[in-house]
Write an enzyme that holds these catalytic residues in place. Structure first.
Site, short mmCIF file in Angstrom:
data_model
loop_
_atom_site.label_atom_id
_atom_site.label_comp_id
_atom_site.label_asym_id
_atom_site.label_seq_id
_atom_site.Cartn_x
_atom_site.Cartn_y
_atom_site.Cartn_z
N GLY A 156 -11.14 -3.44 10.02
CA GLY A 156 -11.21 -4.46 8.98
C GLY A 156 -10.23 -5.56 9.34
O GLY A 156 -10.04 -5.87 10.52
N ARG A 157 -9.56 -6.09 8.32
CA ARG A 157 -8.65 -7.22 8.57
C ARG A 157 -7.45 -6.79 9.42
O ARG A 157 -7.13 -7.43 10.41
CB ARG A 157 -8.13 -7.77 7.24
CG ARG A 157 -9.23 -8.18 6.28
CD ARG A 157 -8.64 -8.52 4.93
NE ARG A 157 -9.63 -8.61 3.90
CZ ARG A 157 -10.02 -7.58 3.14
NH1 ARG A 157 -9.48 -6.37 3.30
NH2 ARG A 157 -10.94 -7.73 2.21
N ILE A 158 -6.80 -5.71 9.03
CA ILE A 158 -5.58 -5.29 9.74
C ILE A 158 -5.96 -4.73 11.11
O ILE A 158 -5.33 -5.06 12.13
CB ILE A 158 -4.79 -4.26 8.91
CG1 ILE A 158 -4.39 -4.87 7.55
CG2 ILE A 158 -3.55 -3.78 9.66
CD1 ILE A 158 -3.80 -3.90 6.55
N ARG A 179 -17.45 2.66 9.03
CA ARG A 179 -18.69 3.02 8.33
C ARG A 179 -19.79 2.03 8.71
O ARG A 179 -20.92 2.37 8.98
CB ARG A 179 -18.47 2.95 6.81
CG ARG A 179 -18.34 4.30 6.19
CD ARG A 179 -18.10 4.18 4.74
NE ARG A 179 -17.11 3.11 4.49
CZ ARG A 179 -16.62 2.80 3.30
NH1 ARG A 179 -17.01 3.45 2.25
NH2 ARG A 179 -15.73 1.84 3.14
N THR A 237 -0.80 3.53 10.02
CA THR A 237 -0.08 2.58 9.15
C THR A 237 -0.88 2.34 7.87
O THR A 237 -0.63 1.38 7.16
CB THR A 237 0.13 1.23 9.87
OG1 THR A 237 -1.14 0.77 10.35
CG2 THR A 237 1.10 1.35 11.03
N ARG A 239 -2.66 5.07 5.24
CA ARG A 239 -2.21 5.96 4.18
C ARG A 239 -1.97 7.34 4.77
O ARG A 239 -2.80 7.84 5.54
CB ARG A 239 -3.26 6.07 3.06
CG ARG A 239 -3.34 4.87 2.13
CD ARG A 239 -2.10 4.75 1.24
NE ARG A 239 -2.15 3.64 0.31
CZ ARG A 239 -1.69 2.42 0.56
NH1 ARG A 239 -1.12 2.14 1.72
NH2 ARG A 239 -1.75 1.48 -0.36
N GLU A 268 4.85 11.21 0.73
CA GLU A 268 5.90 10.19 0.77
C GLU A 268 6.78 10.38 -0.45
O GLU A 268 6.24 10.66 -1.52
CB GLU A 268 5.28 8.78 0.75
CG GLU A 268 4.64 8.42 2.06
CD GLU A 268 4.09 7.00 2.12
OE1 GLU A 268 4.39 6.20 1.22
OE2 GLU A 268 3.37 6.71 3.08
N HIS A 287 7.11 3.41 5.30
CA HIS A 287 6.07 2.59 4.66
C HIS A 287 6.54 1.14 4.48
O HIS A 287 6.63 0.63 3.36
CB HIS A 287 5.68 3.21 3.31
CG HIS A 287 4.32 2.78 2.84
ND1 HIS A 287 3.48 3.60 2.12
CD2 HIS A 287 3.63 1.61 2.99
CE1 HIS A 287 2.36 2.95 1.84
NE2 HIS A 287 2.43 1.74 2.35
N ILE A 288 6.79 0.48 5.63
CA ILE A 288 7.29 -0.90 5.58
C ILE A 288 6.26 -1.91 6.07
O ILE A 288 6.60 -3.05 6.38
CB ILE A 288 8.59 -1.07 6.42
CG1 ILE A 288 8.35 -0.70 7.90
CG2 ILE A 288 9.74 -0.29 5.82
CD1 ILE A 288 9.33 -1.34 8.85
N GLY A 289 4.98 -1.49 6.16
CA GLY A 289 3.95 -2.37 6.73
C GLY A 289 3.97 -3.79 6.18
O GLY A 289 3.89 -4.76 6.92
C1 DGY Z 1 -0.47 -1.89 0.51
O1 DGY Z 1 -0.45 -3.07 0.15
O2 DGY Z 1 -1.42 -1.14 0.29
C2 DGY Z 1 0.74 -1.42 1.23
O3 DGY Z 1 0.55 -0.13 1.74
C3 DGY Z 1 1.91 -1.42 0.29
O4 DGY Z 1 1.67 -0.47 -0.71
#
Ligand code: DGY
Length: 328
Positions: A156-158, A179, A237, A239, A268, A287-289
């Site tokens: 997707g985007r990321i 998918r 990165t 979930r 977490e 979880h610093i994405g």
């Molecule tokens: C999101 O935006 O989903 C990041 O994981 C921060 O929760």
């Protein structure tokens, strides 16, 4: 009378400023932790609108109690903390903040990939422990990324930005599994669509960018790790719930796969005595994405814009259950 917005944590002030300027009555909960469920319900009962975070569990019982809410605008792209079907049953629009954090999150995936391939966190720990004594010709060798294959699970985007980074920096071969095919990203990055088993078999780096859904929950388990290369690195990165952490630990201990880079863990927060933290080929972040000034400001702005746009035009900008708009 002004509509009341409850913001469940202190977030960049731009959200409060924009909402106040648009005539909303804003309350920002001042705690430096996530609200408990009781606190959340108590405060949400006084509000018309909820600006939530991923740490708020908005399940069916929450929506049953707070069915008066007119919109939920989440300060996150992920919304697995929200029972969207329940919100939809109560005709409550749910919004999220896509795009604005994609660059930041892809950077963390890319950084973890480099980090693990050269055991950087581990080598740093050796210095802290006073174990840097001399040049070591044979110890702690990593591997190079040029020409390797990166497999993107969830283009997707990321995932697309991660693919761009890998291709641009190292000329990596990009394969992906989704998918649905993402033709635009295929054209832009030269990514090749493959089935899931091929993704597992061919990836030197496998990077997860999918949402956490019933389909992806626990997907990366013992069975799946056993189909990957013994030299592969698993990056997540997205979930933590997408991988089974016990199986991941075992796969790394047995040499089923070579390494892992995680910005998300399961559960977490990760406990300080987790064996992953001691492994040379593993890098873990808390979880610093999206933790850049740009991304967090963009998230706050979009979370506010979704609310303002909904009340001004009837349509939020980024809604995850658009079908509710037809009921209104
Ligand atoms: C999101 O935006 O989903 C990041 O994981 C921060 O929760």
């Amino acid at each position: 009378m002004s509509k009341k917005v409850l913001v469940t944590r202190i977030i960049p002030g731009i959200a409060e400023d924009m909402l106040k300027q648009a005539g909303f009555d804003v309350t920002v909960w001042q705690g430096d932790r996530a609200m408990t469920k009781d606190e959340l319900i108590e405060h949400a009962l006084q509000a018309n609108i909820l600006l939530s975070l991923g740490s708020n569990k908005l399940d069916r019982s929450f929506f049953e109690t707070c069915k008066h809410l007119e919109i939920v605008s989440q300060f996150a792209v992920g919304f697995d903390n929200i029972d969207v079907a329940a919100a939809t049953d109560y005709k409550i629009p749910v919004c999220n903040t896509p795009d604005v954090l994609s660059e930041a999150t892809a950077d963390v995936a890319f950084g973890l990939m480099i980090n693990v391939s050269r055991k950087m966190f581990y080598n740093h720990k050796l210095i802290l422990r006073g174990e840097w004594k001399q040049f070591e010709p044979l110890k702690n060798l990593g591997f190079e990324l040029s020409g390797k294959t990166v497999g993107i699970f969830g283009l997707g985007r990321i995932g697309s930005i991660m693919a761009h980074r890998c291709k641009g920096a190292y000329g990596m071969n990009v394969i992906y599994h989704n998918r649905n095919r993402n033709i635009e990203a295929e054209t832009e990055t030269g990514a090749r669509y493959v089935d899931f088993d091929t993704l597992l078999r061919e990836s030197d780096i496998l990077s997860v960018h999918s949402a956490l859904t019933d389909e992806t929950k626990g997907l990366f388990n013992k069975h799946v790790f056993s189909k990957m290369k013994r030299t592969a690195v698993f990056i997540n990165t997205a979930r933590g719930g997408v991988h089974n952490e016990t199986d991941l630990i075992e796969a790394l201990q047995n040499g089923t796969i070579w390494g892992a880079g995680l910005d998300v863990t399961n559960p977490e927060p990760m406990q300080a005595n987790n064996p992953l933290l001691e492994m040379p080929n593993v890098a873990v972040l808390p979880h610093i994405g999206s933790a850049t000034i740009e991304a967090r400001t963009g998230m706050a702005r979009l979370a506010a814009e979704n609310i303002i746009s909904y009340f001004q035009t009837g349509k939020p900008i980024t809604i995850v259950n658009p079908e509710v708009l037809h009921y209104k």
